[in-house]
Design an enzyme around this catalytic site. Structure first.
Site, PDB file in Angstrom:
ATOM      1  CD  GLU A  60      -1.732  -2.413   1.363  1.00 40.23           C
ATOM      2  OE1 GLU A  60      -2.525  -3.323   1.035  1.00 40.23           O
ATOM      3  OE2 GLU A  60      -0.621  -2.624   1.914  1.00 40.23           O
ATOM      4  CG  HIS A 129     -10.640  -8.167   5.999  1.00 39.65           C
ATOM      5  ND1 HIS A 129      -9.652  -8.580   6.870  1.00 39.65           N
ATOM      6  CD2 HIS A 129     -10.248  -8.592   4.775  1.00 39.65           C
ATOM      7  CE1 HIS A 129      -8.726  -9.249   6.201  1.00 39.65           C
ATOM      8  NE2 HIS A 129      -9.060  -9.264   4.921  1.00 39.65           N
TER       9      HIS A 129
END
Length: 325
Positions: A60, A129
């Site tokens: 990321e 998540h």
């Protein structure tokens, strides 16, 4: 009008932006051949090619760092962070570089980067998540932070964000990806990106929400109406900048306010809302501003998330407590 899910509306919005501007790029983990884990970018690599829809490594920080370089060269990258909890490896690039470059360059440089982040719970997933990290980014000066709650806004807001000269953190409520609505994909008469919207008018109390919580609040307002209470529900849409005028107009009229979000209440975005409302509406308030949100604990196992997430009963309980003052 075309009936679209929220996820498909995002896909159509991305497609429109890419058709209208060859400098728009999409990049992220599995966004190309797979079309993203939620299929938001489905079909885009096939139609626009691998140079404009780029499958990146699982890194990321590298995704955002590369996007910053591309933006400095005149491109408009749209980065997908696969899940909300995965954004933190990119936090250094977002907070210390992306958010500060315009100020650092005395306004001579702009970074038109959109960082798309699926957010919130409700899909039976585990921690990392199902998180709601919006307060980290609303606290960071130099970032615009927005979130859609329905397909119509998803279609327009993603295009407006891509057109913005400033970096935009774009939160997508993942449990609403499959909600449907009619969308005029040929219209460009959109609500301004940073303007809140009254999604249900009311008289007795104001309920503020954004992203995944808006639908829950509308359900609570419908239930309250059966008991004779008229709740005004406002979809904030933009968290930074905040349309405080729309908020204070409503609260000054109703005299009561309940703020709802999935993130933990402690130091959550609702605290900023409560403080602003108290400062600006103090003499019109009939009771304190109340907050409903997640608990101060890491996101629980999926079998417990229904107890963690704000639901209709918890919202109505807060409304009852507001009227009890």
């Amino acid at each position: 009008m075309t009936t679209l899910t929220l996820g498909k509306a995002l896909n159509e919005g991305l497609r429109k932006a890419m058709e209208n501007d060859p400098k728009v790029l999409v990049m992220g983990e599995d966004v190309g051949k797979l079309g993203g884990v939620f299929r938001i970018t489905d079909g885009l690599q096939k139609d626009f090619g691998e140079e404009r829809v780029i499958d990146t490594p699982l890194a990321e920080s590298g995704i955002i760092g590369t996007a910053i370089g591309l933006a400095l060269r005149g491109y408009r990258p749209v980065c997908e962070i696969q899940f909300d909890g995965f954004v933190f490896p990119a936090a250094d690039q977002i907070i210390t570089q992306l958010a500060k470059m315009r100020m650092r360059s005395l306004g001579t440089l702009s970074l038109p980067v959109v960082v798309r982040i699926p957010c919130g719970g409700g899909i039976g997933a585990v921690e990392h998540h199902s998180e709601s990290p919006e307060a980290y980014f609303t606290h960071t000066a130099g970032l615009r932070v927005v979130t859609c709650s329905n397909p119509v806004d998803a279609f327009s807001m993603i295009q407006q964000s891509i057109a913005s000269p400033d970096p935009v953190i774009f939160f997508e409520p993942k449990r609403r990806y499959w909600d449907k609505a009619d969308v005029d994909i040929d219209s460009t008469e959109w609500t301004p990106l940073h303007q809140a919207r009254v999604v249900r008018p009311g008289e007795h109390a104001t309920v503020l929400a954004y992203g995944p919580s808006v639908k829950t609040c509308l359900e609570a307002a419908a239930a309250a109406a059966e008991e004779g209470r008229s709740l005004e529900v406002i979809d904030l849409r933009s968290l930074n900048p905040l349309d405080i005028g729309a908020v204070t107009e409503s609260v000054n009229r109703t005299g009561r306010c309940v703020v709802v979000h999935e993130a933990p209440v402690y130091s959550g975005f609702g605290a900023e809302l409560a403080a602003r409302i108290t400062e600006k509406c103090f003499y019109r308030l009939e009771s304190p501003v109340l907050r409903v949100g997640g608990f101060s604990t890491p996101y629980p196992p999926s079998r417990l998330e229904d107890d963690y997430l704000p639901d209709l009963d918890r919202i109505l309980d807060a409304v009852d407590r507001s009227f009890a003052w």
